[in-house]
Design a protein around this motif. Structure first.
Motif, PDB file in Angstrom:
ATOM      1  N   VAL A 414       0.846  -1.192   0.000  1.00  0.00           N
ATOM      2  CA  VAL A 414       0.000   0.000   0.000  1.00  0.00           C
ATOM      3  C   VAL A 414       0.884   1.245   0.000  1.00  0.00           C
ATOM      4  CG1 VAL A 414      -1.769   1.299   1.240  1.00  0.00           C
ATOM      5  CG2 VAL A 414      -1.856  -1.203   1.193  1.00  0.00           C
ATOM      6  N   LYS A 415       0.596   2.157  -0.925  1.00  0.00           N
ATOM      7  CA  LYS A 415       1.331   3.426  -0.990  1.00  0.00           C
ATOM      8  C   LYS A 415       0.342   4.576  -0.869  1.00  0.00           C
ATOM      9  CE  LYS A 415       5.057   1.618  -3.892  1.00  0.00           C
ATOM     10  NZ  LYS A 415       5.816   1.768  -5.163  1.00  0.00           N
ATOM     11  N   VAL A 416       0.686   5.548  -0.030  1.00  0.00           N
ATOM     12  CA  VAL A 416      -0.177   6.705   0.217  1.00  0.00           C
ATOM     13  C   VAL A 416       0.624   7.975  -0.060  1.00  0.00           C
ATOM     14  CG1 VAL A 416      -1.610   7.907   1.907  1.00  0.00           C
ATOM     15  CG2 VAL A 416      -1.410   5.417   2.002  1.00  0.00           C
ATOM     16  N   PRO A 417       0.059   8.925  -0.825  1.00  0.00           N
ATOM     17  CA  PRO A 417       0.776  10.181  -1.092  1.00  0.00           C
ATOM     18  C   PRO A 417       1.101  10.922   0.207  1.00  0.00           C
ATOM     19  CG  PRO A 417      -1.128   9.962  -2.540  1.00  0.00           C
ATOM     20  CD  PRO A 417      -1.243   8.870  -1.527  1.00  0.00           C
ATOM     21  N   PHE A 418       2.308  11.454   0.288  1.00  0.00           N
ATOM     22  CA  PHE A 418       2.696  12.272   1.438  1.00  0.00           C
ATOM     23  C   PHE A 418       2.424  13.735   1.075  1.00  0.00           C
ATOM     24  CE2 PHE A 418       6.054  14.693   3.749  1.00  0.00           C
ATOM     25  CZ  PHE A 418       5.508  14.553   5.010  1.00  0.00           C
ATOM     26  N   ASP A 419       1.390  14.298   1.685  1.00  0.00           N
ATOM     27  CA  ASP A 419       0.952  15.664   1.383  1.00  0.00           C
ATOM     28  C   ASP A 419       0.912  16.454   2.684  1.00  0.00           C
ATOM     29  OD1 ASP A 419      -0.324  17.984   0.639  1.00  0.00           O
ATOM     30  OD2 ASP A 419      -1.790  17.006  -0.659  1.00  0.00           O
ATOM     31  N   LEU A 437       7.759  13.279   9.325  1.00  0.00           N
ATOM     32  CA  LEU A 437       8.460  12.078   8.866  1.00  0.00           C
ATOM     33  C   LEU A 437       9.094  11.313  10.014  1.00  0.00           C
ATOM     34  CD1 LEU A 437      10.112  13.373   5.561  1.00  0.00           C
ATOM     35  CD2 LEU A 437       8.160  11.819   5.802  1.00  0.00           C
ATOM     36  N   ASP A 438       9.506  11.997  11.084  1.00  0.00           N
ATOM     37  CA  ASP A 438      10.049  11.306  12.259  1.00  0.00           C
ATOM     38  C   ASP A 438       9.003  10.374  12.863  1.00  0.00           C
ATOM     39  OD1 ASP A 438      12.530  12.391  12.052  1.00  0.00           O
ATOM     40  OD2 ASP A 438      12.246  13.926  13.610  1.00  0.00           O
ATOM     41  N   SER A 450       7.591  10.800  -3.402  1.00  0.00           N
ATOM     42  CA  SER A 450       6.503  11.568  -2.770  1.00  0.00           C
ATOM     43  C   SER A 450       5.433  10.665  -2.172  1.00  0.00           C
ATOM     44  CB  SER A 450       5.853  12.505  -3.799  1.00  0.00           C
ATOM     45  OG  SER A 450       5.302  11.752  -4.874  1.00  0.00           O
ATOM     46  N   GLU A 451       5.768   9.362  -2.033  1.00  0.00           N
ATOM     47  CA  GLU A 451       4.793   8.417  -1.498  1.00  0.00           C
ATOM     48  C   GLU A 451       5.325   7.730  -0.251  1.00  0.00           C
ATOM     49  OE1 GLU A 451       2.097   6.764  -5.132  1.00  0.00           O
ATOM     50  OE2 GLU A 451       4.119   5.927  -4.963  1.00  0.00           O
ATOM     51  N   LEU A 452       4.373   7.360   0.611  1.00  0.00           N
ATOM     52  CA  LEU A 452       4.706   6.620   1.824  1.00  0.00           C
ATOM     53  C   LEU A 452       4.381   5.149   1.607  1.00  0.00           C
ATOM     54  CD1 LEU A 452       3.162   9.115   4.388  1.00  0.00           C
ATOM     55  CD2 LEU A 452       5.605   8.592   4.187  1.00  0.00           C
ATOM     56  N   ILE A 453       5.349   4.276   1.878  1.00  0.00           N
ATOM     57  CA  ILE A 453       5.114   2.833   1.789  1.00  0.00           C
ATOM     58  C   ILE A 453       4.667   2.348   3.159  1.00  0.00           C
ATOM     59  CG2 ILE A 453       6.145   0.591   1.313  1.00  0.00           C
ATOM     60  CD1 ILE A 453       8.177   2.018  -0.465  1.00  0.00           C
ATOM     61  N   VAL A 454       3.438   1.820   3.227  1.00  0.00           N
ATOM     62  CA  VAL A 454       2.824   1.394   4.493  1.00  0.00           C
ATOM     63  C   VAL A 454       3.336   0.002   4.847  1.00  0.00           C
ATOM     64  CG1 VAL A 454       0.654   0.897   5.668  1.00  0.00           C
ATOM     65  CG2 VAL A 454       0.785   2.780   4.009  1.00  0.00           C
ATOM     66  N   PRO A 455       3.773  -0.238   6.089  1.00  0.00           N
ATOM     67  CA  PRO A 455       4.237  -1.580   6.482  1.00  0.00           C
ATOM     68  C   PRO A 455       3.101  -2.594   6.403  1.00  0.00           C
ATOM     69  CG  PRO A 455       4.012  -0.169   8.411  1.00  0.00           C
ATOM     70  CD  PRO A 455       3.828   0.714   7.222  1.00  0.00           C
TER      71      PRO A 455
END
Length: 790
Positions: A414-419, A437-438, A450-455
């Protein structure tokens, strides 16, 4: 979900106390129901030794024991247990201790007492009396708990002697149903580490089993089997579990048994992955995953026989069903003290099917509770590796015989845009990119471009709003500054139903009615008691219980049930409810609308007219100016046919008023007469709060006269009312029915209806000749349809 503070402390040494852990969970993650201290269960219950034993002077079955409590200090206790010995170590409940008397009922507080005239200052306890029956089962019902195998100082609290000094933190499951990862110690430890801005050393490994022999399990239903792992191990035995495993298992209110049993519970509670352990020598090796056959029988671990449905998932060999798809296992394939070879099973099935299976058979297990949350499929291989390592530490000669991993469709990344601007606007905060981000990095998310990879273990994160929530709750919601939202507010036009609901509730509560809020469900049994059926009711696909199989089509059934449950408390019950009901239309569409209903118990024969008066008062409150009660074309199955009327407002039937048939009332053990009414509030809402037109006030005197008519009982009074009103609308201002007279001896099959007619002119004073002519005209109009003046 119950968590042991001792287990959490083992992973997170920085934790201060169970109270602080609970506070962290409440402020950042979920609601904590309670913290249960095991030590409190053993308050005033201590470890003592018996100094002397003497026969009771007045009872041969009793003994008078002197218990060593301190140097040269003893306590006298009268006891009737069979296995008493001098210098025996025992658990003694002192004065003010709470115990279970013979292991039953509510706890009893110990007090100084005299047993057959000999004073006793406490009680020497059996295991069942201090909640230890499962851990220390007695061989005889008259046997005390012998603690001689434990070396401890006298006067030491039993909780400390038995290492029962843990604290259990119970988290409300409703708050974490969307977080399957939270049903485990490992992921809660990660959560607490992030909250406290610390690191946690998780046991996180992945073995390569690809070179092992594959058993080639047959999967007949790949569309519902997300993953299935089968690991056969040899050279094992059912030894006692390690202290680490015991603590995890017992913290969840399970009794530690043997390693091959406990290892499954250890995997469930510590890692959040249910597993099952079979005795490999009791299995015929032709394994298949399939749907059960209708009426196929299955003996479960609870030794109950279940008849299965073709909608149940089962794991079977060539002869029998081995397990009911992640609900419960087969009793005859369970591990025992003679087990030498085992099969450990990990699975992930469609959670909807698993949940329906458990509900269908009335089975509720901890593994089912986790499985129905839809745990991540990638989780299994990590815990296979860990369980294998744990067993290998105990059994150095452990050998892998077979390994199968059915994984038809891998878990998607699952990838979610980091906005960041979206996050700050949604939360109303000004987080820097570094701060955001921390937090996300500590939660296991990785930024890729520009995307967050969800564990894989966070199956609840899918949208940008989910990411914003994660940052806000970890950074602490209370730290967000309260600001006025920058939105434009428009005038709100409220639906009449809300004003109607408030006015109706105020009206009935002021008159002593109880405002009810019943379940929205009924069942076939209840419908049968009402001489009806469920044919036109909305069925539930996944009913909560056998008592809640259909949506209610009326409020009356559950109100009658409430009468049945409460009528013994008081005879004059008055209940009402204003809520939604549901039914199926002719084209099978679901209709839902609000209803107003009430029921009243009474022995009075003229309650019907009191009810009409109540409705009239209600209608005046909600500005309904034109209504009547007429003979109904249809009536409910539970109503008395001849004591029921339709309620008509502005020529629209809004429902019914009447009496529950005595035959129906007896089915609910109700001896009183029961009156009811029910109104379709959605129809009524368009007819209430009418605009009142201004009317010129006459300066001339009002006059009135009475007329009585003898009519057949099947004549509706409203027809006469309308006939009188239309005789001269300019002069006749109001017509009221004020009396109904019936007497079978004087007026057989007839009744007398008495009306008061108010007349007034805007232009002149009414003389007697005008009044007399109007009376004559009214009588003539009534006479035309064969009504007779009395």
């Amino acid at each position: 979900m119950k968590y042991s503070y001792k287990v959490l402390k083992n992973y997170l040494p920085f934790l201060d106390s169970a109270n602080q852990v609970a506070q962290d969970i409440i402020m950042h993650t979920a609601e904590v129901e309670e913290i249960h201290s095991k030590k409190k269960d053993f308050e005033n219950i201590v470890y003592w030794r018996i100094k002397s034993i003497n026969t009771h002077p007045d009872a041969n079955a009793l003994r008078v024991c002197m218990v060593d409590i301190w140097e040269n200090d003893y306590l006298q206790i009268v006891c009737g247990w069979s296995n008493l010995e001098i210098w025996q170590a025992v658990a003694v409940a002192k004065i003010w201790a709470s115990v279970l008397w013979h292991g039953q009922g509510e706890p009893v507080v110990m007090k100084k007492t005299a047993i057959r005239w000999v004073e006793s200052y406490g009680m020497i306890c059996a295991s069942e009396e201090i909640w230890l029956k499962a851990k220390f089962p007695a061989k005889d019902e008259k046997e005390i708990l012998d603690l001689s195998f434990i070396g401890a100082k006298v006067w030491t609290n039993i909780a400390e002697v038995l290492n029962y000094d843990d604290e259990i933190i119970e988290v409300d499951n409703k708050w974490i149903n969307h977080r399957p990862d939270m049903f485990s110690y490992v992921w809660l430890a990660l959560e607490l580490a992030v909250i406290n801005w610390q690191k946690v050393g998780l046991e996180y490994e992945k073995n390569d089993f690809s070179k092992e022999v594959d058993l080639a399990i047959k999967n007949e239903i790949p569309e519902v089997v997300k993953r299935y792992i089968w690991l056969k191990l040899s050279w094992v035995s059912n030894v006692e579990s390690s202290e680490e495993i015991k603590v995890v298992v017992e913290a969840s209110w399970n009794n530690s048994k043997w390693l091959l049993v406990d290892i499954s519970n250890y995997s469930l509670y510590l890692y959040g992955q249910p597993t099952h352990c079979f005795d490999a020598d009791k299995i015929f090796w032709s394994i298949v995953i399939r749907y059960a056959k209708d009426e196929e029988e299955f003996i479960a671990l609870d030794w109950k026989t279940y008849k299965l449905s073709s909608e149940d998932i089962v794991i079977a060999d060539g002869e029998k069903v081995l397990a009911l798809g992640w609900v419960i296992g087969w009793a005859l394939s369970a591990v025992s003290d003679t087990t030498k070879n085992i099969v450990i099973e990990w699975a992930n099935f469609n959670p909807k099917i698993v949940r329906k299976t458990g509900r269908r058979h009335g089975i509720r297990t901890d593994s089912l509770n986790v499985f129905e949350k839809d745990i991540p499929t990638d989780l299994a291989i990590y815990w296979v590796s860990l369980i294998y390592r744990k067993l290998n530490e105990v059994f150095p000669n452990l050998k892998i015989e077979w390994f199968s991993d059915i994984y038809p469709k891998h878990q998607e990344v699952v990838k979610v845009p980091f906005d960041l601007s979206f996050i700050n606007n949604l939360i109303g905060a000004e987080y820097s990119e570094k701060d955001a981000l921390d937090v996300l990095e500590k939660l296991g998310l990785e930024l890729s471009w520009s995307e967050l990879i969800v564990p894989f273990f966070r199956t609840d994160l899918h949208y940008k709003a989910d990411i914003a929530e994660e940052i806000a709750r970890i950074k602490w919601l209370n730290s967000i500054e309260t600001t006025i939202p920058r939105i434009t507010l428009w005038a709100i036009i409220q639906d009449n139903i809300y004003k109607l609901k408030n006015d109706v509730r105020d009206f009935f509560v002021d008159r002593g009615y109880f405002d009810m809020y019943n379940y929205s469900f009924v069942n076939e049994s209840l419908m049968n008691r009402l001489s009806s059926n469920t044919e036109n009711l909305v069925p539930l696909k996944n009913s909560l219980s056998e008592d809640m199989t259909h949506m209610r089509w009326s409020l009356i059934p559950n109100l009658i049930l409430s009468l049945e449950k409460n009528i013994r408390q008081r005879n004059d019950m008055k209940l009402f409810e204003f809520e939604k009901v549901f039914n199926l239309s002719s084209d099978s569409k679901i209709n839902e609308f609000y209803c107003i209903s009430w029921v009243v118990t009474s022995e009075n024969d003229i309650v019907y007219y009191n009810l009409q008066e109540n409705i009239s008062d209600l209608f005046r409150k909600i500005w309904v100016d034109s209504y009547m009660f007429t003979k109904p074309k249809n009536y409910p199955t539970y109503a008395h046919r001849w004591r029921t009327a339709s309620i008509v407002v502005r020529w629209q039937e809004v429902w019914v008023i009447g009496e529950i048939h005595p035959f129906i009332a007896k089915k609910f053990e109700l001896d009183s007469r029961i009156w009811f009414f029910e109104i379709n509030a959605d129809k009524l809402k368009t007819l209430v709060y009418s605009k009142v037109k201004a009317k010129e006030v006459s300066s001339f005197q009002e006059n009135n006269f009475d007329l009585s008519f003898v009519v057949s009982k099947d004549i509706v009074w409203k027809d006469i009312f309308v006939t009188i009103s239309k005789t001269d609308p300019k002069l006749i201002q109001k017509v009221e029915l004020f009396d109904i007279y019936e007497n079978e001896d004087k007026l057989p099959w007839k009744r007398s209806l008495s009306f008061k007619i108010y007349i007034q002119s805007l232009e002149w004073t009414l003389w007697d000749d005008v009044k007399n002519n109007l009376i004559k005209t009214i009588i003539e109009r009534v006479w035309k349809v064969w009504w007779v003046l009395r």
